[in-house]
Design a protein around this motif. Structure first.
Motif, PDB file in Angstrom:
ATOM      1  N   TRP A 134       0.847  -1.186   0.000  1.00 44.22           N
ATOM      2  CA  TRP A 134       0.000   0.000   0.000  1.00 44.22           C
ATOM      3  C   TRP A 134       0.888   1.243   0.000  1.00 44.22           C
ATOM      4  N   SER A 179     -11.275  -0.273  -7.108  1.00 48.38           N
ATOM      5  CA  SER A 179     -10.026  -0.547  -6.400  1.00 48.38           C
ATOM      6  C   SER A 179     -10.189  -0.281  -4.902  1.00 48.38           C
ATOM      7  N   GLU A 211     -13.321   2.157  -4.038  1.00 46.98           N
ATOM      8  CA  GLU A 211     -13.395   3.380  -4.823  1.00 46.98           C
ATOM      9  C   GLU A 211     -14.315   3.181  -6.034  1.00 46.98           C
ATOM     10  N   LEU A 213      -9.302   1.034  -1.104  1.00 45.71           N
ATOM     11  CA  LEU A 213      -8.614   2.118  -0.417  1.00 45.71           C
ATOM     12  C   LEU A 213      -8.555   1.749   1.059  1.00 45.71           C
ATOM     13  N   LYS A 215      -3.378   3.581  -0.970  1.00 53.14           N
ATOM     14  CA  LYS A 215      -3.841   2.957  -2.198  1.00 53.14           C
ATOM     15  C   LYS A 215      -3.122   1.626  -2.408  1.00 53.14           C
TER      16      LYS A 215
END
Length: 246
Positions: free
Chosen positions: A45, A203, A199, A205, A229
């Motif tokens: 991340w 994807s 998101e 978060l 992310k």
């Protein structure tokens, strides 16, 4: 009343759980933390800095403490901060402790160390945090920069998709909440909530709410949120040593 009727009455009076145990080998053992995880936090991340830019991306100036509910004693300590002296002291990881490490721009790598222990490594400062599930008790020992952390899974309800990991950290060595000498003491405790939000493009978060409580240097709990992310792999993983000044 027939024998068949008496048998049916007797069976109805027996709890369903008792019948199930009679057919099997007793209750199944509880799931491990890894197996019970409502969300998958593992992987690489990278931090997303959308707020507090001047505190996170550069070394903030002396006296720039906006947003931190500091006590007068904390302000005196911060006002005396000297980056050159910090660099020369050899203790350059004060702003990389558990209450501040997720505010340092960089990357995280989360993996399961074992079925009851989640591990977090940071490339910024080369720090390691270990989150213990399952009623783990901290051994006696000195305070450390990352402290002792216990974890548990919680259900949804805080804006997360499926659930959250709650982490409680104690036994912390004193350090800095910000690079410019904003202190926290060894009386500090930390509560964090790790959540995943999807998101619009699908994807994940990672959102971490960080609550720092310090009766010595904070007038009230200091609450911040950091976002990360998901990255596809370790191509950008680049561990670097702590720095007192960047």
């Amino acid at each position: 009343m027939t024998k068949l009727s008496l048998l049916l009455i007797a069976l109805l009076a027996v709890p369903a759980g008792a019948l199930a145990q009679g057919r099997g080998r007793g209750a199944a053992p509880p799931q491990t933390a890894k197996a019970a995880a409502p969300i998958d936090l593992t992987g690489y991340w990278v931090s997303i800095v959308t707020e507090d830019w001047r505190y996170r991306m550069v070394t903030p100036a002396t006296g720039d403490y906006q947003g931190v509910p500091m006590t007068p004693e904390a302000r005196k300590i911060a006002d005396a901060w000297d980056p050159a002296k910090e660099e020369a002291s050899g203790e350059v990881c004060k702003s990389y402790g558990a209450p501040a490490i997720l505010r340092v721009p960089g990357r995280l790598h989360l993996t399961w160390q074992d079925d009851q222990t989640l591990r977090m490594d940071t490339d910024a400062g080369k720090q390691t945090r270990v989150f213990h599930f399952g009623g783990w008790k901290a051994p006696a020992g000195p305070h450390t920069i990352q402290g002792d952390s216990t974890a548990e899974w919680e259900g949804g309800g805080r804006g997360a998709t499926d659930g959250a990991m709650k982490v409680t950290t104690t036994n912390l060595k004193a350090g800095f909440l910000r690079k410019n000498g904003v202190p926290y003491s060894e009386n500090t405790s930390l509560t964090e909530y790790y959540e995943l939000i999807t998101e619009p493009d699908g994807s994940p978060l990672l959102v971490v709410t960080i609550v720092t409580t310090d009766p010595t240097y904070l007038r009230q709990p200091f609450v911040i949120t950091s976002q990360f992310k998901k990255e596809p792999g370790d191509a950008k993983w680049s561990p670097a040593a702590c720095s007192a000044t960047w």
